[in-house]
Motif scaffolding. Sequence first.
Motif, short mmCIF file in Angstrom:
data_model
loop_
_atom_site.label_atom_id
_atom_site.label_comp_id
_atom_site.label_asym_id
_atom_site.label_seq_id
_atom_site.Cartn_x
_atom_site.Cartn_y
_atom_site.Cartn_z
N ILE A 1 0.84 -1.21 0.00
CA ILE A 1 0.00 0.00 0.00
C ILE A 1 0.87 1.25 0.00
O ILE A 1 0.63 2.22 -0.74
CB ILE A 1 -0.94 0.00 1.22
CG1 ILE A 1 -1.97 -1.12 1.13
CG2 ILE A 1 -1.62 1.36 1.38
CD1 ILE A 1 -3.02 -0.94 0.07
N VAL A 2 1.90 1.25 0.83
CA VAL A 2 2.81 2.40 0.91
C VAL A 2 3.41 2.71 -0.46
O VAL A 2 3.43 3.86 -0.92
CB VAL A 2 3.92 2.14 1.95
CG1 VAL A 2 5.03 3.20 1.85
CG2 VAL A 2 3.34 2.13 3.37
N GLN A 3 3.88 1.67 -1.13
CA GLN A 3 4.52 1.88 -2.42
C GLN A 3 3.51 2.28 -3.51
O GLN A 3 3.85 3.00 -4.44
CB GLN A 3 5.28 0.62 -2.84
CG GLN A 3 6.49 0.33 -1.95
CD GLN A 3 7.44 1.53 -1.88
OE1 GLN A 3 7.76 2.14 -2.91
NE2 GLN A 3 7.88 1.85 -0.68
N ARG A 4 2.27 1.83 -3.37
CA ARG A 4 1.24 2.22 -4.33
C ARG A 4 0.93 3.72 -4.22
O ARG A 4 0.75 4.40 -5.24
CB ARG A 4 -0.02 1.39 -4.13
CG ARG A 4 0.10 -0.04 -4.63
CD ARG A 4 -1.15 -0.85 -4.34
NE ARG A 4 -1.02 -2.22 -4.83
CZ ARG A 4 -1.30 -2.62 -6.05
NH1 ARG A 4 -1.76 -1.75 -6.94
NH2 ARG A 4 -1.14 -3.88 -6.41
N PHE A 5 0.85 4.23 -3.02
CA PHE A 5 0.67 5.67 -2.85
C PHE A 5 1.84 6.43 -3.49
O PHE A 5 1.64 7.43 -4.20
CB PHE A 5 0.57 6.04 -1.36
CG PHE A 5 -0.82 5.95 -0.79
CD1 PHE A 5 -1.73 6.97 -0.97
CD2 PHE A 5 -1.22 4.84 -0.05
CE1 PHE A 5 -3.02 6.91 -0.44
CE2 PHE A 5 -2.49 4.75 0.49
CZ PHE A 5 -3.40 5.79 0.30
N ALA A 6 3.05 5.96 -3.25
CA ALA A 6 4.23 6.63 -3.81
C ALA A 6 4.22 6.56 -5.33
O ALA A 6 4.60 7.54 -6.00
CB ALA A 6 5.50 5.98 -3.24
N TYR A 7 3.78 5.44 -5.88
CA TYR A 7 3.71 5.31 -7.34
C TYR A 7 2.75 6.33 -7.94
O TYR A 7 3.07 6.99 -8.94
CB TYR A 7 3.27 3.89 -7.71
CG TYR A 7 2.98 3.72 -9.18
CD1 TYR A 7 4.02 3.59 -10.10
CD2 TYR A 7 1.67 3.71 -9.67
CE1 TYR A 7 3.76 3.44 -11.47
CE2 TYR A 7 1.41 3.57 -11.02
CZ TYR A 7 2.46 3.44 -11.91
OH TYR A 7 2.19 3.31 -13.26
N VAL A 8 1.57 6.47 -7.34
CA VAL A 8 0.60 7.45 -7.85
C VAL A 8 1.18 8.85 -7.79
O VAL A 8 1.04 9.64 -8.73
CB VAL A 8 -0.72 7.37 -7.06
CG1 VAL A 8 -1.71 8.42 -7.57
CG2 VAL A 8 -1.33 5.98 -7.18
N ALA A 9 1.85 9.18 -6.70
CA ALA A 9 2.48 10.50 -6.58
C ALA A 9 3.50 10.71 -7.70
O ALA A 9 3.58 11.82 -8.27
CB ALA A 9 3.15 10.64 -5.21
N SER A 10 4.25 9.68 -8.04
CA SER A 10 5.27 9.82 -9.09
C SER A 10 4.63 10.05 -10.45
O SER A 10 5.14 10.83 -11.26
CB SER A 10 6.18 8.59 -9.13
OG SER A 10 5.50 7.45 -9.63
N VAL A 11 3.50 9.38 -10.72
CA VAL A 11 2.79 9.59 -11.99
C VAL A 11 2.28 11.03 -12.08
O VAL A 11 2.46 11.70 -13.11
CB VAL A 11 1.61 8.60 -12.12
CG1 VAL A 11 0.76 8.94 -13.34
CG2 VAL A 11 2.13 7.16 -12.24
N LEU A 12 1.69 11.51 -11.01
CA LEU A 12 1.16 12.88 -11.02
C LEU A 12 2.29 13.90 -11.14
O LEU A 12 2.14 14.93 -11.82
CB LEU A 12 0.33 13.13 -9.76
CG LEU A 12 -0.96 12.30 -9.64
CD1 LEU A 12 -1.67 12.61 -8.33
CD2 LEU A 12 -1.88 12.53 -10.82
N HIS A 13 3.40 13.63 -10.50
CA HIS A 13 4.56 14.53 -10.62
C HIS A 13 5.02 14.61 -12.07
O HIS A 13 5.26 15.70 -12.60
CB HIS A 13 5.68 14.03 -9.72
CG HIS A 13 6.94 14.83 -9.82
ND1 HIS A 13 8.07 14.36 -10.47
CD2 HIS A 13 7.25 16.07 -9.38
CE1 HIS A 13 9.02 15.27 -10.40
NE2 HIS A 13 8.56 16.32 -9.75
N ARG A 14 5.12 13.47 -12.74
CA ARG A 14 5.54 13.46 -14.14
C ARG A 14 4.50 14.14 -15.04
O ARG A 14 4.84 14.68 -16.09
CB ARG A 14 5.78 12.02 -14.60
CG ARG A 14 7.06 11.41 -14.05
CD ARG A 14 7.33 10.05 -14.63
NE ARG A 14 6.44 9.03 -14.09
CZ ARG A 14 5.77 8.16 -14.82
NH1 ARG A 14 5.84 8.19 -16.15
NH2 ARG A 14 5.00 7.25 -14.25
#
Length: 420
Positions: free
Chosen positions: A163-176
């Motif tokens: 779950i922690v890594q999934r939140f981080a993944y979404v943040a990375s997509v939005l950042h890009r």
Amino acid sequence: MSDPIGPLKQLVTFPFSGRTAKNRFLKSAMSERLATFSTFDPAGRGRPTEELVRLYETWAKGDIGIIVTGNIQIKKDHLEATGRNAIIDRDLPSDYLEDWTEVARAAKSEGSLIIGQLNHPGRQVSINIQPYPEAPSDVEQPSTGGILYGRPTPLTIDGIKDIVQRFAYVASVLHRAGFDGIQLHVAHGYLLSQFLARSTNMRQDEYGGSLINRARILLEIIEAVKQTVQDPFFIISVKLNSQDFTHEGINAEESITIAKLLEDAGVDFIEVSGGTYAQTVCSPEDKPYGVETREGYFIQFAELLRPHLKFSRIVVTGGFRTAQGMADAVSRGVADMIGLARPLTAEPLLVRDILRGEKKKVKDDKFPESPFLRFVASATQIAEIGNGQDITNFDNAFNVARFIAMMQKEIPAAISEALF
């Protein structure tokens, strides 16, 4: 002569990212339900549409300092409501980067900052969507408004790390995609809020028991976002319940302690809210505090919180009706920003008109005291904006009567869409 709404026109700079919003208004998150959805094929879910882009183009024209999206789901089969949620899931065939880039472009077209709100519903997911929800513990969500919920499976340690890594993944997509930051949804009874509350977190490991343990997943997500995004100018914010108003839910003292932990973790702003799906503050009669002379449901909690934070900004959302009430909250230093939600579905250009001095209050409506009706009416207006249609004026008694008549025919379907 001083400008009575001058405080609302002031810039606000955030302490950790150094980013600056052009005024003191924030459009708070509301589920838009304007993404693609397939009942039987999760791979067909969650993609932003032209309607979603048009919605944010419209709000951008309203001169809002910060625009926060509706809650973007981090797992395709764990959704906060039936149908058309925006989703970014690393298990989907695409992250829809180009589509999210269009959403960011639209929202930022007039100088607003755009923040993506991220969410996992935990146990608070309809049994029709997910009969086997995941949560901190196996405490079942009570049936509410005709919606049934499955008994949740407690997350394993590996499940929590996922779950922690999934939140981080979404943040990375939005950042890009060009987003200016993210907001973690830690309110209204969803997963991260469930971890914080004793009533829903019965764990005996490092994620349960003491408040610092119950907050561990939240702090790990913040750190994972920082490590994944690797951009010191990326805003990290949190929507936090002032209290849950439920037995053994988060109380005000615990919420203040969590807010201090969030400041230590580098959170730029905390948007204070309250309640859960089973118990939500939605109308003036439901104010959590006895403050009858001032606007804002959570002003008194913000006053309690203010002395405990040195850096993180405070956003107060809910219950503001007049420009003067908003300006007073900012000028007194209680709120750094004013959050607006449903008023901006009735009047997408409300902030612009207030800043120009053309409006002094939000539009009223003719609904009876029914939070449910107001939620659904607001969702209807969001769809109208997204589709380029005229916005229904619910300050008109005829429109309200017609809407209620339609709802009486469609209540079973509407209830499943009424989650906040």
